[in-house]
Write an enzyme that holds these catalytic residues in place. Structure first.
Site, PDB file in Angstrom:
ATOM      1  N   HIS B  64       0.869  -1.178   0.000  1.00 30.51           N
ATOM      2  CA  HIS B  64       0.000   0.000   0.000  1.00 30.51           C
ATOM      3  C   HIS B  64       0.905   1.226   0.000  1.00 30.51           C
ATOM      4  O   HIS B  64       2.003   1.204   0.566  1.00 30.51           O
ATOM      5  CB  HIS B  64      -0.922   0.007   1.223  1.00 30.51           C
ATOM      6  CG  HIS B  64      -2.190  -0.779   1.023  1.00 30.51           C
ATOM      7  ND1 HIS B  64      -2.935  -1.275   2.063  1.00 30.51           N
ATOM      8  CD2 HIS B  64      -2.839  -1.144  -0.119  1.00 30.51           C
ATOM      9  CE1 HIS B  64      -3.996  -1.902   1.578  1.00 30.51           C
ATOM     10  NE2 HIS B  64      -3.953  -1.857   0.265  1.00 30.51           N
ATOM     11  N   ASP B  66       1.198   4.022   1.501  1.00 25.54           N
ATOM     12  CA  ASP B  66       1.785   4.639   2.701  1.00 25.54           C
ATOM     13  C   ASP B  66       2.894   3.782   3.304  1.00 25.54           C
ATOM     14  O   ASP B  66       3.501   4.174   4.303  1.00 25.54           O
ATOM     15  CB  ASP B  66       0.706   4.979   3.741  1.00 25.54           C
ATOM     16  CG  ASP B  66      -0.127   3.775   4.167  1.00 25.54           C
ATOM     17  OD1 ASP B  66      -0.317   2.858   3.349  1.00 25.54           O
ATOM     18  OD2 ASP B  66      -0.590   3.754   5.325  1.00 25.54           O
ATOM     19  N   HIS B  67       3.165   2.632   2.693  1.00 23.87           N
ATOM     20  CA  HIS B  67       4.260   1.770   3.157  1.00 23.87           C
ATOM     21  C   HIS B  67       5.362   1.586   2.107  1.00 23.87           C
ATOM     22  O   HIS B  67       6.387   0.976   2.412  1.00 23.87           O
ATOM     23  CB  HIS B  67       3.714   0.400   3.581  1.00 23.87           C
ATOM     24  CG  HIS B  67       2.816   0.483   4.777  1.00 23.87           C
ATOM     25  ND1 HIS B  67       3.201   0.091   6.034  1.00 23.87           N
ATOM     26  CD2 HIS B  67       1.558   0.973   4.913  1.00 23.87           C
ATOM     27  CE1 HIS B  67       2.205   0.309   6.898  1.00 23.87           C
ATOM     28  NE2 HIS B  67       1.194   0.840   6.239  1.00 23.87           N
ATOM     29  N   HIS B 140      -4.885  -8.648   6.061  1.00 23.53           N
ATOM     30  CA  HIS B 140      -5.143  -7.274   5.617  1.00 23.53           C
ATOM     31  C   HIS B 140      -5.778  -7.336   4.233  1.00 23.53           C
ATOM     32  O   HIS B 140      -5.954  -8.410   3.675  1.00 23.53           O
ATOM     33  CB  HIS B 140      -3.831  -6.471   5.644  1.00 23.53           C
ATOM     34  CG  HIS B 140      -4.029  -4.990   5.517  1.00 23.53           C
ATOM     35  ND1 HIS B 140      -4.897  -4.288   6.305  1.00 23.53           N
ATOM     36  CD2 HIS B 140      -3.465  -4.064   4.680  1.00 23.53           C
ATOM     37  CE1 HIS B 140      -4.858  -3.012   5.962  1.00 23.53           C
ATOM     38  NE2 HIS B 140      -4.003  -2.849   4.981  1.00 23.53           N
ATOM     39  N   ASP B 211       0.312  -3.851   8.360  1.00 24.11           N
ATOM     40  CA  ASP B 211      -1.114  -3.652   8.629  1.00 24.11           C
ATOM     41  C   ASP B 211      -1.773  -5.010   8.832  1.00 24.11           C
ATOM     42  O   ASP B 211      -1.502  -5.978   8.102  1.00 24.11           O
ATOM     43  CB  ASP B 211      -1.773  -2.897   7.474  1.00 24.11           C
ATOM     44  CG  ASP B 211      -1.332  -1.436   7.435  1.00 24.11           C
ATOM     45  OD1 ASP B 211      -0.439  -1.082   8.220  1.00 24.11           O
ATOM     46  OD2 ASP B 211      -1.876  -0.680   6.623  1.00 24.11           O
ATOM     47  N   HIS B 270       1.284   3.847  13.575  1.00 22.88           N
ATOM     48  CA  HIS B 270       0.367   3.813  12.443  1.00 22.88           C
ATOM     49  C   HIS B 270      -1.022   4.314  12.862  1.00 22.88           C
ATOM     50  O   HIS B 270      -2.044   3.671  12.645  1.00 22.88           O
ATOM     51  CB  HIS B 270       0.287   2.371  11.899  1.00 22.88           C
ATOM     52  CG  HIS B 270      -0.357   2.242  10.546  1.00 22.88           C
ATOM     53  ND1 HIS B 270      -1.705   2.022  10.385  1.00 22.88           N
ATOM     54  CD2 HIS B 270       0.157   2.273   9.305  1.00 22.88           C
ATOM     55  CE1 HIS B 270      -1.990   1.909   9.103  1.00 22.88           C
ATOM     56  NE2 HIS B 270      -0.873   2.067   8.416  1.00 22.88           N
TER      57      HIS B 270
END
Lengths: 324, 324
Positions: B64, B66-67, B140, B211, B270
């Site tokens: 994702h 944001d990672h 996830h 996540d 997070h």
């Protein structure tokens, strides 16, 4: 017309400078346009009044990482913040390949439509966010472009002396003429707004270059422009020492071009991280400023992050910095 | 063993928190490992002692934005800064697709070799930068993994009382036994280092989750671990209100898991940008802390950007912040 510099470093960010990003807006409006979107552009926006909800278009000069790696994250954040309005994206065809690849491989879902425009085929008369936009090819290692932004709509001012001289009665007729309409007078004569008005000010225009080793390519784009924003990655001595391969401009080269074209304002940006304000452990940025001043007699600036330039209706440029 | 938090926000950056990034190193060494690389991770590094030249591996928990959106820029900067040493990259197969796509479409040239390891096939006994590394599947919206890092090499301490009791003469023999070797004594008897040594301290281990909405999946990974770093995107009330779709954990859920496993140290990270320290215009981050403390009796921390945690040889955790 307002410009906010979100990044002024070339290649890699430094502690003081992010990689390329520049916001353009018309003073008083909250709509804006982003030119280039290096990594961390969305982080810079958090310290400005600009909102991704009011972003009208993103223009990417070329598909090198320091000009486009912030694009997926900025779009993802606009999505997470609830954007639904369409967004125009103007750039080289490879930009669309890049973005589509990222979207597909990272499960990036965008609810708002992205309208992609190949920078090679920008239609004449394109107007977004109050700006007429055109694109101009440059010379770099990959296809690179400059964008010219012209204030699209300037209100008309009535020539009241001429109206009175011709005995045209004040009132609704003057209003119609000011809107540029043709009207019929009480005596049956038809008159045209164009004969009794003129633009309240000259439409302002700004040219923002991408990476480019040949400023002369911007001769036509800069015709009548108020302001040129152009990369000056090196001073001339360093440019010669490195050789032509990176295909960047020196401050000297850009300044000489601006002088030849009689440009009133020049803002240099995209400085190699080897330069530091005051020198530090690098080279002094003053080297660039000095060689530019020796060649350019107009209003010269070396941009810093969060610098804000206001180009007023009289073509004067005012400077401030959002952090100071 | 040192952990530096480079980003502690989920989804989008805020003024105080960047998206995910965590640096791990063994105290005294300059080599380090990066877990997750959200956009702007390289910018955060500029305010730490960490250098991309000494980065040994990048572990990406899931693909994702944001990672992982900071990965291309970090690699590009490592290249521009002259890196030539190989770099290991561990992540889901889609990470490699993502990166190859970006490399191809943006003319990103890397002179140093990238060794990609599919996180689903990490070989047993993998050791990088002084850490034994294993990966553990989570739950996830896309394949997501936790990484367990175990101090790979702990020096042996001689059991001098036993050596003396058995009449083994001091000198080179003791040195060989301390290195774990088998040696022949003057009387012809063979003895083994394993019988006269023990590790100077228990190998430290840290589990860093990606996540995940099901902390219980980490039961085995956390066996004997000193520290768990895990996402706590919401408090339980908000998690229930939003529903299960985002597939994130609440602070309550992670805390309850850590309590059941008897973990000595727990660091939550997070956080949804809706939470702010002190509340501000959002929700107070204290909501997460409170519900975690109600369920977990161990050493609890809510990470902030630039937080530095030192896990010493006795398993004690010390906290500082690089900016304060």
């Amino acid at each position: 017309m307002q410009l906010i510099f979100l990044g002024t470093s070339s290649g890699t960010p430094t502690r003081r400078r992010n990689v390329s990003g520049l916001a353009l807006s018309l003073r008083g409006g909250r709509d804006w346009i982003l030119v280039d979107c290096g990594e961390g552009t969305q982080h810079r926006l958090l310290r400005t009044p600009l909102s991704t909800q009011r972003l009208q278009a993103i223009c990417i000069s070329h598909v090198h990482g320091d000009h486009c790696y912030g694009l997926p994250g900025l779009l993802a954040s606009a999505q997470l913040n609830g954007r639904t309005a369409p967004l125009s994206l103007i750039g080289p065809a490879s930009l669309w390949d890049y973005l589509q690849g990222v979207i597909a491989s990272t499960a990036l879902h965008l609810d708002f439509p992205l309208h992609f425009l190949d920078v090679d085929r920008v239609p004449a008369g394109l107007e977004i966010g109050g700006f007429g936009i055109s694109a101009w090819p440059l010379s770099h290692r990959v296809p690179s472009f400059a964008f010219r932004f012209v204030e699209a709509s300037v209100p008309l001012r009535l020539l009241s002396g001429r109206l009175e001289r011709d005995g045209i009665p004040r009132g609704p007729l003057w209003g119609a003429l000011q809107r540029g309409e043709s009207v019929q007078l009480p005596d049956g004569l038809c008159v045209d707004g164009a004969d009794y008005t003129r633009p309240a000010w000259r439409a302002r225009s700004v040219v923002v270059g991408g990476d480019n080793d040949c400023p002369d390519l911007l001769g036509e784009a800069c015709s009548d422009a108020d302001l040129l924003v152009h990369e000056a990655t090196y001073d001339e001595e360093i440019r010669v020492r490195i050789g032509p391969e990176p295909m960047h401009s020196s401050a000297a080269r850009v300044a000489a071009f601006a002088e030849r074209r009689g440009l009133p304002h020049l803002v240099l940006t995209h400085f190699s991280p080897r330069y530091q304000k005051g020198g530090g452990r690098g080279l002094p940025l003053a080297r660039l400023e000095q060689e530019a001043r020796e060649r350019y007699s107009g209003d010269l600036w070396l941009a810093e992050d969060y610098d804000c330039f206001e180009l007023d209706r009289n073509g004067r440029l005012q400077h401030s910095n959002l952090l100071r």
